[in-house]
Write a protein that holds these residues in place. Structure first.
Motif, PDB file in Angstrom:
ATOM      1  N   LEU A  16      70.153  28.279  20.479  1.00  0.00           N
ATOM      2  CA  LEU A  16      69.664  27.412  19.409  1.00  0.00           C
ATOM      3  C   LEU A  16      69.125  26.096  19.932  1.00  0.00           C
ATOM      4  CD1 LEU A  16      72.509  28.018  16.797  1.00  0.00           C
ATOM      5  CD2 LEU A  16      70.404  29.295  17.134  1.00  0.00           C
ATOM      6  N   ARG A  17      69.858  25.473  20.853  1.00  0.00           N
ATOM      7  CA  ARG A  17      69.437  24.166  21.358  1.00  0.00           C
ATOM      8  C   ARG A  17      68.061  24.236  22.006  1.00  0.00           C
ATOM      9  NH1 ARG A  17      73.479  20.359  21.327  1.00  0.00           N
ATOM     10  NH2 ARG A  17      75.631  21.111  21.237  1.00  0.00           N
ATOM     11  N   TYR A  18      67.830  25.268  22.803  1.00  0.00           N
ATOM     12  CA  TYR A  18      66.542  25.351  23.497  1.00  0.00           C
ATOM     13  C   TYR A  18      65.416  25.656  22.510  1.00  0.00           C
ATOM     14  CZ  TYR A  18      63.108  26.124  27.123  1.00  0.00           C
ATOM     15  OH  TYR A  18      61.992  26.019  27.915  1.00  0.00           O
ATOM     16  N   ALA A  19      65.691  26.505  21.495  1.00  0.00           N
ATOM     17  CA  ALA A  19      64.685  26.782  20.472  1.00  0.00           C
ATOM     18  C   ALA A  19      64.280  25.491  19.763  1.00  0.00           C
ATOM     19  CB  ALA A  19      65.225  27.789  19.459  1.00  0.00           C
ATOM     20  N   VAL A  20      65.282  24.670  19.408  1.00  0.00           N
ATOM     21  CA  VAL A  20      64.997  23.400  18.734  1.00  0.00           C
ATOM     22  C   VAL A  20      64.229  22.461  19.660  1.00  0.00           C
ATOM     23  CG1 VAL A  20      66.082  21.291  17.843  1.00  0.00           C
ATOM     24  CG2 VAL A  20      66.882  23.534  17.078  1.00  0.00           C
ATOM     25  N   TYR A  21      64.617  22.432  20.942  1.00  0.00           N
ATOM     26  CA  TYR A  21      63.911  21.578  21.907  1.00  0.00           C
ATOM     27  C   TYR A  21      62.423  21.940  21.970  1.00  0.00           C
ATOM     28  CZ  TYR A  21      61.928  20.345  26.417  1.00  0.00           C
ATOM     29  OH  TYR A  21      61.080  19.908  27.402  1.00  0.00           O
ATOM     30  N   LEU A  22      62.110  23.226  22.062  1.00  0.00           N
ATOM     31  CA  LEU A  22      60.714  23.658  22.139  1.00  0.00           C
ATOM     32  C   LEU A  22      59.929  23.232  20.897  1.00  0.00           C
ATOM     33  CD1 LEU A  22      60.915  27.294  23.582  1.00  0.00           C
ATOM     34  CD2 LEU A  22      59.879  25.307  24.680  1.00  0.00           C
ATOM     35  N   LEU A  23      60.511  23.457  19.727  1.00  0.00           N
ATOM     36  CA  LEU A  23      59.811  23.151  18.486  1.00  0.00           C
ATOM     37  C   LEU A  23      59.678  21.644  18.278  1.00  0.00           C
ATOM     38  CD1 LEU A  23      61.571  25.890  16.347  1.00  0.00           C
ATOM     39  CD2 LEU A  23      59.163  25.876  16.993  1.00  0.00           C
ATOM     40  N   GLU A  24      60.767  20.904  18.522  1.00  0.00           N
ATOM     41  CA  GLU A  24      60.712  19.454  18.334  1.00  0.00           C
ATOM     42  C   GLU A  24      59.765  18.785  19.323  1.00  0.00           C
ATOM     43  OE1 GLU A  24      65.049  18.234  16.433  1.00  0.00           O
ATOM     44  OE2 GLU A  24      64.723  18.034  18.590  1.00  0.00           O
ATOM     45  N   SER A  25      59.803  19.211  20.580  1.00  0.00           N
ATOM     46  CA  SER A  25      58.937  18.576  21.581  1.00  0.00           C
ATOM     47  C   SER A  25      57.463  18.857  21.272  1.00  0.00           C
ATOM     48  CB  SER A  25      59.289  19.063  22.992  1.00  0.00           C
ATOM     49  OG  SER A  25      59.141  20.464  23.102  1.00  0.00           O
ATOM     50  N   THR A  26      57.160  20.046  20.752  1.00  0.00           N
ATOM     51  CA  THR A  26      55.779  20.351  20.376  1.00  0.00           C
ATOM     52  C   THR A  26      55.352  19.508  19.179  1.00  0.00           C
ATOM     53  OG1 THR A  26      56.124  22.626  21.151  1.00  0.00           O
ATOM     54  CG2 THR A  26      54.168  22.212  19.823  1.00  0.00           C
ATOM     55  N   LEU A  27      56.254  19.354  18.204  1.00  0.00           N
ATOM     56  CA  LEU A  27      55.951  18.482  17.058  1.00  0.00           C
ATOM     57  C   LEU A  27      55.695  17.049  17.524  1.00  0.00           C
ATOM     58  CD1 LEU A  27      58.546  19.782  14.442  1.00  0.00           C
ATOM     59  CD2 LEU A  27      56.081  19.556  14.048  1.00  0.00           C
ATOM     60  N   ASP A  28      56.542  16.556  18.423  1.00  0.00           N
ATOM     61  CA  ASP A  28      56.371  15.187  18.937  1.00  0.00           C
ATOM     62  C   ASP A  28      55.027  15.036  19.636  1.00  0.00           C
ATOM     63  OD1 ASP A  28      58.820  14.472  17.959  1.00  0.00           O
ATOM     64  OD2 ASP A  28      59.881  14.647  19.868  1.00  0.00           O
ATOM     65  N   GLU A  29      54.676  16.039  20.445  1.00  0.00           N
ATOM     66  CA  GLU A  29      53.419  15.971  21.199  1.00  0.00           C
ATOM     67  C   GLU A  29      52.211  15.979  20.255  1.00  0.00           C
ATOM     68  OE1 GLU A  29      51.139  18.259  24.899  1.00  0.00           O
ATOM     69  OE2 GLU A  29      53.147  18.894  24.289  1.00  0.00           O
ATOM     70  N   LEU A  30      52.280  16.819  19.215  1.00  0.00           N
ATOM     71  CA  LEU A  30      51.189  16.857  18.236  1.00  0.00           C
ATOM     72  C   LEU A  30      51.025  15.506  17.556  1.00  0.00           C
ATOM     73  CD1 LEU A  30      51.581  20.265  16.342  1.00  0.00           C
ATOM     74  CD2 LEU A  30      49.532  19.468  17.517  1.00  0.00           C
ATOM     75  N   ASN A  31      52.142  14.910  17.153  1.00  0.00           N
ATOM     76  CA  ASN A  31      52.079  13.631  16.438  1.00  0.00           C
ATOM     77  C   ASN A  31      51.641  12.490  17.350  1.00  0.00           C
ATOM     78  OD1 ASN A  31      52.839  14.603  13.869  1.00  0.00           O
ATOM     79  ND2 ASN A  31      54.971  14.682  14.486  1.00  0.00           N
ATOM     80  N   ARG A  32      52.147  12.486  18.598  1.00  0.00           N
ATOM     81  CA  ARG A  32      51.761  11.427  19.543  1.00  0.00           C
ATOM     82  C   ARG A  32      50.283  11.488  19.879  1.00  0.00           C
ATOM     83  NH1 ARG A  32      56.278  12.839  22.534  1.00  0.00           N
ATOM     84  NH2 ARG A  32      54.912  13.789  24.084  1.00  0.00           N
ATOM     85  N   ALA A  33      49.761  12.709  19.988  1.00  0.00           N
ATOM     86  CA  ALA A  33      48.360  12.888  20.382  1.00  0.00           C
ATOM     87  C   ALA A  33      47.402  12.695  19.206  1.00  0.00           C
ATOM     88  CB  ALA A  33      48.165  14.271  20.998  1.00  0.00           C
ATOM     89  N   GLY A  34      47.959  12.462  18.012  1.00  0.00           N
ATOM     90  CA  GLY A  34      47.101  12.294  16.844  1.00  0.00           C
ATOM     91  C   GLY A  34      46.386  13.573  16.475  1.00  0.00           C
ATOM     92  N   LEU A  35      47.108  14.693  16.530  1.00  0.00           N
ATOM     93  CA  LEU A  35      46.532  15.997  16.202  1.00  0.00           C
ATOM     94  C   LEU A  35      47.211  16.547  14.938  1.00  0.00           C
ATOM     95  CD1 LEU A  35      46.532  17.497  19.816  1.00  0.00           C
ATOM     96  CD2 LEU A  35      44.524  16.718  18.531  1.00  0.00           C
ATOM     97  N   PRO A  36      46.925  15.939  13.797  1.00  0.00           N
ATOM     98  CA  PRO A  36      47.625  16.339  12.569  1.00  0.00           C
ATOM     99  C   PRO A  36      47.070  17.635  11.977  1.00  0.00           C
ATOM    100  CG  PRO A  36      46.035  14.633  12.062  1.00  0.00           C
ATOM    101  CD  PRO A  36      45.954  14.867  13.555  1.00  0.00           C
ATOM    102  N   ASP A  37      47.124  18.710  12.754  1.00  0.00           N
ATOM    103  CA  ASP A  37      46.634  19.999  12.288  1.00  0.00           C
ATOM    104  C   ASP A  37      47.649  20.571  11.294  1.00  0.00           C
ATOM    105  OD1 ASP A  37      46.619  23.085  12.483  1.00  0.00           O
ATOM    106  OD2 ASP A  37      44.695  22.520  13.360  1.00  0.00           O
ATOM    107  N   PRO A  38      47.305  20.699  10.004  1.00  0.00           N
ATOM    108  CA  PRO A  38      48.321  21.102   9.019  1.00  0.00           C
ATOM    109  C   PRO A  38      48.888  22.495   9.255  1.00  0.00           C
ATOM    110  CG  PRO A  38      46.121  21.013   8.025  1.00  0.00           C
ATOM    111  CD  PRO A  38      46.020  20.397   9.381  1.00  0.00           C
ATOM    112  N   ASP A  39      48.044  23.438   9.706  1.00  0.00           N
ATOM    113  CA  ASP A  39      48.552  24.791   9.965  1.00  0.00           C
ATOM    114  C   ASP A  39      49.598  24.779  11.076  1.00  0.00           C
ATOM    115  OD1 ASP A  39      46.312  25.224   8.304  1.00  0.00           O
ATOM    116  OD2 ASP A  39      46.076  27.244   9.105  1.00  0.00           O
ATOM    117  N   ALA A  40      49.279  24.079  12.173  1.00  0.00           N
ATOM    118  CA  ALA A  40      50.211  24.028  13.308  1.00  0.00           C
ATOM    119  C   ALA A  40      51.496  23.315  12.919  1.00  0.00           C
ATOM    120  CB  ALA A  40      49.548  23.320  14.494  1.00  0.00           C
TER     121      ALA A  40
END
Length: 443
Positions: free
Chosen positions: A174-198
């Motif tokens: 569970l921890r690693y699954a959450v890490y992958l999803l959260e880190s990808t969300l953080d990267e999308l938001n930091r990069a200013g890539l507000p793709d609604p589907d993603a």
């Protein structure tokens, strides 16, 4: 300029097609270009512009893309159509047939050097691996899909990242699954890539691991973000997945009416889209809603539908939690013998420690009901051992177990007290209190 082969390759292709059509270099060049230009192009000494290639393609009677890449004009369109057909086979529960189709399509895409189509086929193979319970193979496919999309923008890589996270979640990591999803969300938001589907795909996917970790507050926040994104997304399958995931958070918060509303939307969409596995999960959650409302006959019917619709070799996590839920309903309906049978069958498939523990816990309760205290103690002890394994940092499912441990210690303590073992009972109670007050036990 779009994708194309190297100038020397394009030049040889132009020369071959010109000779096949019995055209001179002058005839091919007129009226816009010179024979000298065509000669230089055929020798591979110049990279022609798109305009020049379109002129030559028109004179040769071939498609621009075929001249630039060597691929038949309809190849990509045809390949994408057949990828859609494989996706339809997977959605209707024919995972093995879909896997064969995806494997053939992957080979074709590799032969013609089509990285996006290769990634699509690998994503499909990964989903097939999840449906057949082969999580290692699924994970490798998602990793290979990420490699094919290495140069693509992050939103395009999200389905592969999400697929990899799902395999870890289903394996109990569970921890690693959450890490992958959260880190990808953080990267999308930091990069200013507000793709609604993603973003919607990621928020909907992180709800399940949060819930299994006991992090209900974080799950509720993810659900709210997902609901807010819903109106910006046109993909009905993605909207359905979001409603199915959001229903779990409403359920955990006791908001049964809202949970049932989300489930109704998800179920209707999944049924129209013929997405069998996701529809099975909707029946599972609907069964849980009925169980919470003490509508045990309806709960049993929904959970049996979920079992029947889920692919037989679906990853153990989905199968086990539905089976344990059904066993609890059967037990409350006075069908304890059947409940015990399906729990023993589930344990024989060696599910994750967390779900094995929940099966042993219920077997202990059933044993107490039929007054076999030694058997009950055995199951409670087994459950405790398994939960302690899951509670060890770095092991699969190493989160969200404090409440389960405290509950088991209470059950074991009560059993020991009733059988006259007061000191042992006190030790169990003390252990349970320690887990109940442990940091992170309530989230």
């Amino acid at each position: 300029m779009g994708e194309r082969d190297e100038p020397a390759v394009v030049g040889r292709r132009v020369q071959r097609l010109r000779i096949e059509r019995r055209l001179t270099q002058r005839q091919l060049a007129e009226p816009t270009y010179t024979p000298a230009y065509v000669s230089t192009l055929e020798a591979g000494r110049v990279r022609p512009s798109d305009e020049a290639l379109r002129h030559i393609a028109d004179r040769l009677g071939v498609d621009f893309q075929e001249l630039a890449t060597g691929r038949p004009a309809r190849l990509v369109t045809d390949l994408r159509l057949r990828l859609t057909e494989a996706q339809r086979a997977l959605a209707t529960g024919a995972a093995e047939d879909a896997a064969r189709q995806y494997a053939g399509l992957l080979a074709e895409a590799e032969e013609h050097g089509l990285p996006e189509e290769q990634a699509t086929a690998l994503l499909g193979l990964g989903e097939c691996g999840i449906d057949t319970g082969d999580l290692e193979a699924a994970r490798r496919c998602f990793e290979r899909a990420e490699e094919r999309l290495a140069d693509a923008p992050l939103p395009a890589r999200v389905p592969a990242l999400r697929g990899r996270a799902v395999t870890h979640h289903l394996a109990g990591e569970l921890r690693y699954a959450v890490y992958l999803l959260e880190s990808t969300l953080d990267e999308l938001n930091r990069a200013g890539l507000p793709d609604p589907d993603a973003l919607l795909l990621l928020y909907a996917s992180v709800i399940g691991p949060y819930m299994d970790m006991g992090a209900q507050t974080r799950a509720a926040q993810a659900a709210e973000f997902a609901l807010a994104l819903g109106p910006q997304v046109d993909d009905p399958a993605l909207i359905a997945r979001m409603h199915g995931s959001v229903a779990r958070t409403f359920l955990a918060e006791g908001r049964l009416t809202e949970a049932d509303a989300s489930l109704s939307k998800a179920t209707d969409l999944y049924r129209r889209l013929h997405l069998r596995t996701e529809l099975a999960n909707c029946h599972w959650i609907r069964g849980h809603v009925h169980a919470q409302n003490d509508e045990l006959d309806l709960a049993e019917a929904e959970l049996r539908k979920a079992q029947a619709m889920l692919p037989p070799r679906r990853a153990a996590l989905d199968n086990t939690r539905i089976t344990v839920e059904l066993a609890e309903v059967l037990h409350h309906r006075g069908k304890s013998k059947e409940a015990a049978t399906i729990l023993h069958d589930t344990l024989s498939s060696e599910p994750s420690p967390l779900h094995s523990a929940r099966a042993h816990r219920l077997l202990g309760i059933i044993a107490e009901d039929i007054q076999t205290p030694k058997t009950a103690e055995h199951h409670y002890t087994q459950a405790l051992t398994l939960l302690q394994q899951a509670d060890t940092p770095g092991t699969p499912g190493a989160a969200g177990t404090a409440g389960d441990l405290a509950d088991l210690c209470r059950l074991l303590g009560d059993l020991l007290r009733r059988t006259g073992r007061t000191e042992a009972a006190l030790d169990a109670y003390r252990t349970g209190l320690g887990h109940r007050t442990a940091p992170g036990a309530t989230q």
